[in-house]
Design a protein around this motif. Structure first.
Motif, short mmCIF file in Angstrom:
data_model
loop_
_atom_site.label_atom_id
_atom_site.label_comp_id
_atom_site.label_asym_id
_atom_site.label_seq_id
_atom_site.Cartn_x
_atom_site.Cartn_y
_atom_site.Cartn_z
N LYS A 45 -25.54 23.96 29.65
CA LYS A 45 -24.20 23.41 29.73
C LYS A 45 -23.95 22.76 31.08
N ASP B 138 -15.51 22.71 28.68
CA ASP B 138 -15.74 22.27 27.30
C ASP B 138 -14.86 21.08 26.94
N ARG C 134 -16.25 17.47 25.66
CA ARG C 134 -15.88 16.96 24.32
C ARG C 134 -15.22 15.59 24.38
N THR D 125 -16.90 25.50 21.39
CA THR D 125 -17.42 25.73 22.74
C THR D 125 -18.94 25.65 22.73
N PHE D 126 -19.51 25.49 23.92
CA PHE D 126 -20.96 25.41 24.04
C PHE D 126 -21.62 26.75 23.72
N TYR E 193 -19.85 19.16 20.02
CA TYR E 193 -20.89 20.17 19.80
C TYR E 193 -21.24 20.20 18.31
#
Length: 499
Positions: A233, A185, A189, A205-206, A194
């Motif tokens: 992801k 993550d 990023r 987080t995804f 997200y």
């Protein structure tokens, strides 16, 4: 439903690729396997229902051609029609069976037990279920015997081959730790957040992002990066990793780079499998394949070349498929500039070539230089190196008009164009014709008086490169020889500093 009628199905407008089911190269009239779904069903649901595919087999770049979609959609509607007809048939047949049962039996069974509510559960009839259960206690049957009519069942002929169900290979999953998921993550990023497109909420987080979109908005979550949607992801992670390291997903055999791991695996399966695995051999050429489907696609290309159904009208070059012919016309004859470089304003037809060109602006010329492992020559990019290596693999070619021998096919094409071709370039001033654009440009300079070249060692200018080189060798022999040695040293890799 024919392709293009349903308003909720959208086509992929990407470059040419292969269909996921028939493995044929298709054009822009294709559907995305993952991203395309309607209010009734999704393409992935149909593929997993009627084939051996699983949801984990599908990727973002998988597409379905128009022919395969029409066949899949027609079969699905045929399946629904047959299921509905047989369901009504079973319901009507079972209802007729229940009507012939004596009513006295039902009453006697209730009186013998004295509890009608407990016996009602023994007779279950589902309104829409074609299967009807009738359970009778043994003591009730002793008072009055009866025969229940049975349906005739036709046995399948023994001579017919039974369908053998393919066993699916077990898929092994590697469970990632919380720290590994957090690191992934963090990498993502650094390029994209997200962010929910509906409410602009940001998730850390995804997984939490997917949960938020599903619970709050009832839709499927995706992240947009570089103009593409990513629903998984792993695909998004590989995309951002490839942005940081363009050569991360590289073939360890030929060192060709790809945008993700799936591209590397597919490339190695098609190009670098050992001969003992390639059991399907083409009878018309030395090529071998590991799958019968790959050989079938290859043989169709031979038929297309024989019939010349995919032949260019301008240069009369034939191709094994219509898709390759369309690509050839766009690249060689039409050359549309769909992608424009914002640094040098150079136009490109292919997105891959455009992105590769953008990297040349970001990196220094010394970092882009690569060396040939056969003749040790250095080239300014990997594209020029690959073109050079193809010439190593080609045998010498002899001209059928004058007997001249060229080292490869490209040199022979240049020889025929310059020695035996027609002069199609005409000077607008004097009507003189030329075969090369540079020759016409230098000739026009003699009319206009423009200076196209200048000497590196004095202030004299020239309108042709031949006059400039002759001047430097005659008037500045020592400086010219020193400059020539430096250029040769740079090409041989003996000098690393940039000029």
């Amino acid at each position: 439903m024919e392709l293009g009628v349903h308003e909720n199905l959208k086509f992929e407008n990407e470059t040419f690729s292969k269909c996921f089911t028939c493995l044929l190269v298709t054009d822009n009239d294709a559907l995305s396997v993952l991203n395309c779904q309607s209010s009734e069903y999704a393409i992935t649901d149909l593929l997993t229902k009627y084939f051996w595919f699983q949801y984990d087999d599908f990727r973002e770049d998988h597409i379905l051609c128009a022919t395969c979609w029409n066949q899949l959609n027609s079969f699905h509607r045929f399946y629904l029609k047959v299921a509905s007809n047989h369901k009504r048939l079973n319901q009507s047949t079972e209802a007729a069976d229940i009507e012939v049962l004596p009513k006295e039996l039902e009453l006697n069974s209730f009186e013998a037990n004295g509890n009608s509510s407990s016996q009602e559960s023994n007779l279950k009839v589902a309104g829409d279920d074609p299967i009807v259960k009738v359970e009778i206690e043994s003591d009730c049957c002793s008072e009055k015997s009866f025969d229940v009519p049975k349906r005739k069942v036709s046995k399948r002929k023994t001579g017919r081959k039974q369908a053998v169900k393919k066993e699916r290979k077990p898929i092994s999953y590697k469970v990632k730790t919380a720290q590994q998921l957090a690191d992934e993550d963090k990498i993502i990023r650094t390029h994209v957040q997200y962010t929910c497109e509906t409410c602009a909420g940001i998730s850390p987080t995804f997984t939490s992002f997917q949960k938020h979109v599903k619970d709050s908005h009832g839709t499927k979550a995706f992240i947009v990066c570089c103009g593409r949607r990513y629903y998984k992801k792993v695909n998004l992670l590989e995309h951002v990793q490839q942005l940081d390291k363009p050569d991360l997903f590289k073939c360890d055999v030929c060192f060709k780079s790809f945008i993700n791991n799936h591209g590397v695996r597919r490339h190695k399966q098609q190009m670098h499998l050992p001969d003992e695995i390639k059991i399907y051999r083409c009878e018309r050429c030395p090529k071998r394949f590991a799958k019968q489907s790959h050989l079938s696609v290859h043989l169709k290309g031979h038929e297309t070349l024989d019939n010349e159904t995919a032949k260019c009208a301008e240069c009369e070059k034939s191709f094994p498929s219509e898709a390759l012919l369309k690509t050839h016309i766009k690249i060689r004859h039409t050359r549309p500039t769909d992608y424009i470089c914002d640094v040098c304003a150079k136009g490109f037809y292919s997105k891959t070539d455009f992105l590769r060109h953008k990297k040349e602006h970001e990196l220094s010329p010394a970092a882009l230089r690569v060396q040939c492992d056969i003749c040790q020559l250095w080239f300014r990019s990997r594209i020029h190196l690959n073109d050079h290596k193809r010439r190593h693999r080609q045998p010498p070619v002899t001209c059928d008009l004058c007997g001249h021998t060229s080292p490869n096919k490209k040199a022979m094409a240049s020889h025929k164009r310059l020695r035996h071709g027609e002069s199609s370039l005409v000077c607008q001033e004097c009507g003189k014709t030329f075969k090369r654009p540079i020759s016409l440009r230098e000739h026009m300079a003699s009319h206009t008086g423009d200076a196209l070249y200048s000497c590196n060692f004095c202030e004299r200018t020239f309108n042709s490169s031949a006059n400039m080189f002759s001047h430097r060798k005659k008037m500045h022999p020592e400086e010219w020889m020193q400059l020539r040695n430096v250029q040769l040293a740079e090409r041989r890799g003996e000098l690393d500093s940039e000029r």
